[in-house]
Scaffold this motif. Sequence first.
Motif, PDB file in Angstrom:
ATOM      1  N   ALA A 243       0.806  -1.223   0.000  1.00 26.69           N
ATOM      2  CA  ALA A 243       0.000   0.000   0.000  1.00 26.69           C
ATOM      3  C   ALA A 243       0.837   1.270   0.000  1.00 26.69           C
ATOM      4  N   TYR A 244       2.147   1.157   0.193  1.00 27.35           N
ATOM      5  CA  TYR A 244       3.026   2.320   0.163  1.00 27.35           C
ATOM      6  C   TYR A 244       4.140   2.078  -0.855  1.00 27.35           C
ATOM      7  N   GLU A 245       4.795   3.150  -1.229  1.00 27.93           N
ATOM      8  CA  GLU A 245       5.877   3.020  -2.208  1.00 27.93           C
ATOM      9  C   GLU A 245       6.864   1.960  -1.751  1.00 27.93           C
ATOM     10  N   PRO A 246       7.349   1.136  -2.684  1.00 25.35           N
ATOM     11  CA  PRO A 246       7.253   1.243  -4.156  1.00 25.35           C
ATOM     12  C   PRO A 246       6.023   0.577  -4.768  1.00 25.35           C
ATOM     13  N   TYR A 247       4.966   0.301  -3.997  1.00 28.09           N
ATOM     14  CA  TYR A 247       3.717  -0.272  -4.516  1.00 28.09           C
ATOM     15  C   TYR A 247       3.950  -1.579  -5.286  1.00 28.09           C
ATOM     16  N   ASP A 248       4.815  -2.424  -4.754  1.00 23.17           N
ATOM     17  CA  ASP A 248       5.045  -3.730  -5.386  1.00 23.17           C
ATOM     18  C   ASP A 248       3.750  -4.532  -5.428  1.00 23.17           C
ATOM     19  N   SER A 249       3.542  -5.269  -6.519  1.00 22.82           N
ATOM     20  CA  SER A 249       2.335  -6.071  -6.679  1.00 22.82           C
ATOM     21  C   SER A 249       2.715  -7.468  -7.144  1.00 22.82           C
ATOM     22  N   TYR A 250       2.065  -8.493  -6.557  1.00 24.14           N
ATOM     23  CA  TYR A 250       2.377  -9.870  -6.906  1.00 24.14           C
ATOM     24  C   TYR A 250       1.091 -10.668  -7.117  1.00 24.14           C
ATOM     25  N   GLN A 251       1.115 -11.536  -8.126  1.00 25.82           N
ATOM     26  CA  GLN A 251       0.009 -12.455  -8.348  1.00 25.82           C
ATOM     27  C   GLN A 251       0.149 -13.614  -7.371  1.00 25.82           C
ATOM     28  N   VAL A 252      -0.904 -13.858  -6.583  1.00 22.40           N
ATOM     29  CA  VAL A 252      -0.808 -14.927  -5.592  1.00 22.40           C
ATOM     30  C   VAL A 252      -1.721 -16.106  -5.905  1.00 22.40           C
ATOM     31  N   ALA A 253      -2.720 -15.910  -6.771  1.00 19.43           N
ATOM     32  CA  ALA A 253      -3.595 -17.034  -7.142  1.00 19.43           C
ATOM     33  C   ALA A 253      -4.265 -16.730  -8.474  1.00 19.43           C
ATOM     34  N   ARG A 254      -4.441 -17.754  -9.293  1.00 15.99           N
ATOM     35  CA  ARG A 254      -5.117 -17.623 -10.581  1.00 15.99           C
ATOM     36  C   ARG A 254      -6.156 -18.734 -10.674  1.00 15.99           C
ATOM     37  N   VAL A 255      -7.430 -18.344 -10.765  1.00 14.62           N
ATOM     38  CA  VAL A 255      -8.532 -19.295 -10.722  1.00 14.62           C
ATOM     39  C   VAL A 255      -9.029 -19.564 -12.138  1.00 14.62           C
ATOM     40  N   LEU A 256      -8.949 -20.801 -12.586  1.00 16.07           N
ATOM     41  CA  LEU A 256      -9.364 -21.179 -13.944  1.00 16.07           C
ATOM     42  C   LEU A 256     -10.561 -22.128 -13.864  1.00 16.07           C
ATOM     43  N   ASN A 257     -11.769 -21.560 -13.864  1.00 16.59           N
ATOM     44  CA  ASN A 257     -13.005 -22.355 -13.928  1.00 16.59           C
ATOM     45  C   ASN A 257     -13.074 -23.454 -12.866  1.00 16.59           C
ATOM     46  N   LYS A 258     -12.657 -23.151 -11.664  1.00 17.08           N
ATOM     47  CA  LYS A 258     -12.687 -24.193 -10.646  1.00 17.08           C
ATOM     48  C   LYS A 258     -12.967 -23.584  -9.278  1.00 17.08           C
ATOM     49  N   ASN A 259     -13.978 -24.127  -8.585  1.00 17.68           N
ATOM     50  CA  ASN A 259     -14.291 -23.693  -7.232  1.00 17.68           C
ATOM     51  C   ASN A 259     -13.312 -24.341  -6.251  1.00 17.68           C
ATOM     52  N   GLY A 260     -13.331 -23.841  -5.016  1.00 15.85           N
ATOM     53  CA  GLY A 260     -12.489 -24.441  -3.993  1.00 15.85           C
ATOM     54  C   GLY A 260     -11.598 -23.424  -3.312  1.00 15.85           C
ATOM     55  N   LYS A 261     -10.689 -23.915  -2.470  1.00 19.21           N
ATOM     56  CA  LYS A 261      -9.773 -23.062  -1.734  1.00 19.21           C
ATOM     57  C   LYS A 261      -8.384 -23.085  -2.368  1.00 19.21           C
ATOM     58  N   TYR A 262      -7.812 -21.894  -2.525  1.00 19.62           N
ATOM     59  CA  TYR A 262      -6.470 -21.748  -3.076  1.00 19.62           C
ATOM     60  C   TYR A 262      -5.573 -21.202  -1.969  1.00 19.62           C
ATOM     61  N   LYS A 263      -4.430 -21.845  -1.761  1.00 21.00           N
ATOM     62  CA  LYS A 263      -3.517 -21.459  -0.693  1.00 21.00           C
ATOM     63  C   LYS A 263      -2.132 -21.189  -1.262  1.00 21.00           C
ATOM     64  N   VAL A 264      -1.490 -20.099  -0.785  1.00 19.73           N
ATOM     65  CA  VAL A 264      -0.155 -19.760  -1.272  1.00 19.73           C
ATOM     66  C   VAL A 264       0.649 -19.173  -0.117  1.00 19.73           C
ATOM     67  N   ASN A 265       1.944 -19.465  -0.083  1.00 19.06           N
ATOM     68  CA  ASN A 265       2.846 -18.914   0.918  1.00 19.06           C
ATOM     69  C   ASN A 265       3.269 -17.509   0.485  1.00 19.06           C
ATOM     70  N   LEU A 266       2.891 -16.503   1.268  1.00 23.54           N
ATOM     71  CA  LEU A 266       3.161 -15.112   0.881  1.00 23.54           C
ATOM     72  C   LEU A 266       4.648 -14.786   0.865  1.00 23.54           C
ATOM     73  N   HIS A 267       5.386 -15.302   1.835  1.00 26.46           N
ATOM     74  CA  HIS A 267       6.820 -14.997   1.895  1.00 26.46           C
ATOM     75  C   HIS A 267       7.540 -15.534   0.653  1.00 26.46           C
ATOM     76  N   LYS A 268       7.223 -16.774   0.277  1.00 24.46           N
ATOM     77  CA  LYS A 268       7.879 -17.360  -0.899  1.00 24.46           C
ATOM     78  C   LYS A 268       7.474 -16.638  -2.180  1.00 24.46           C
ATOM     79  N   ARG A 269       6.210 -16.187  -2.260  1.00 22.92           N
ATOM     80  CA  ARG A 269       5.733 -15.543  -3.477  1.00 22.92           C
ATOM     81  C   ARG A 269       6.204 -14.092  -3.606  1.00 22.92           C
ATOM     82  N   THR A 270       6.314 -13.378  -2.459  1.00 20.03           N
ATOM     83  CA  THR A 270       6.629 -11.950  -2.513  1.00 20.03           C
ATOM     84  C   THR A 270       8.029 -11.614  -2.011  1.00 20.03           C
ATOM     85  N   GLY A 271       8.588 -12.481  -1.152  1.00 21.38           N
ATOM     86  CA  GLY A 271       9.874 -12.166  -0.536  1.00 21.38           C
ATOM     87  C   GLY A 271       9.737 -11.245   0.663  1.00 21.38           C
TER      88      GLY A 271
END
Length: 367
Positions: A123-151
């Motif tokens: 929410a503050y500079e440098p406003y880094d943005s990361y994709q954490v989940a991509r849903v392709l025609n499928k219901n359910g729960k998606y889980k991702v480790n934030l530290h591994k995905r964003t650093g």
Amino acid sequence: MASKKIIYIILPVIIIALLIIFSSALFPLTFFSGKVTKKIDIPGSIYSDSFEGWRDNTTDPGFNTWIQLKRCRLKVSTRHQDYGKTMSKSEPIPLDISPKTEMVVDVVSIDPGAIATIRIMNAYEPYDSYQVARVLNKNGKYKVNLHKRTGWTGAYNIWLEVWLEGKRKTVTFNDIYFMDENAVAKQKKQAALKKYVTKKFTPVPQNSLFFEDFRKGVQGWRTGETDPGFNSEISFENGKPRLKLKMSTSSGKIMSAAKGIRAQITPSTEFEIVVGDMGTARIKVDLMTANAPFDSHSIMQWISQPGHYRSNIFEMTQWQGNKVFWIQIWIETTTNPQTEQGIVIKKIVIRDGSLVSNNKEDVKIIN
């Protein structure tokens, strides 16, 4: 004649009943009451989003999505657009990210051919943005480790984004929340931190090892005015010491006098702080030894509400015996852009908890 009168009476009733049934089918009465029910806390979660205040095309032109809330669920639609996005409320989500922090996205339904992408943004500079989940025609729960995905590690203020691809497509979320394997352990550790409401102020607490009345001054305390990089300052407004961040900064700290605080730490030694007004920020408190190896321990995690807080120093640091240390108060703004409003700290006391006053008018425990 009597039968005709009966028909004249019954026929309008039947017509009105049919109109009510037809209108209720077109416009369900329970569709959206305007009130969002609070979500039930999820065991082990460190944050669960209620979806209140999320932004779409009606509040932020160009987002090209329309959202609806029903029973705490978020329904996102593109209607006639090819794609668009919705975003969490403008007030950032404060999150303490560790290597074990995971984000869970619970998808109830998604239209065939639709693609939903969940992103997380600083929410503050440098406003880094990361994709954490991509849903392709499928219901359910998606889980991702934030530290591994964003650093990322440590305290962050974030926004959530939902991108939706496909014309006239809809996706519905039951929940978005954050988990941490260490959350239960942290909660047990923080159980030593008890919240109090102070009804009257005790000028000189009995048997105190250290006492600082901020309303009488902050002599010796170090801020950004004495130590560059601390990014903080203290101003007095109507006799109230207000801890502020310097403009264009999002975090900083103040620190007790350089000579250090000397105290005999026992299993009953307690740290207390009274906060009068949080303004638009939050604080956490660390203790650091004033000599090598300068080890630091967080004894109070992010405080965002006024009140009287108490923590057991021995339990939080494992220190015992004669110690010389500093108090560090970290401050972080919860608004963007930053405002001038700061935090009012009334007093800090370190004393032996076994000798705490039992005067109920002085301190009331809130379970």
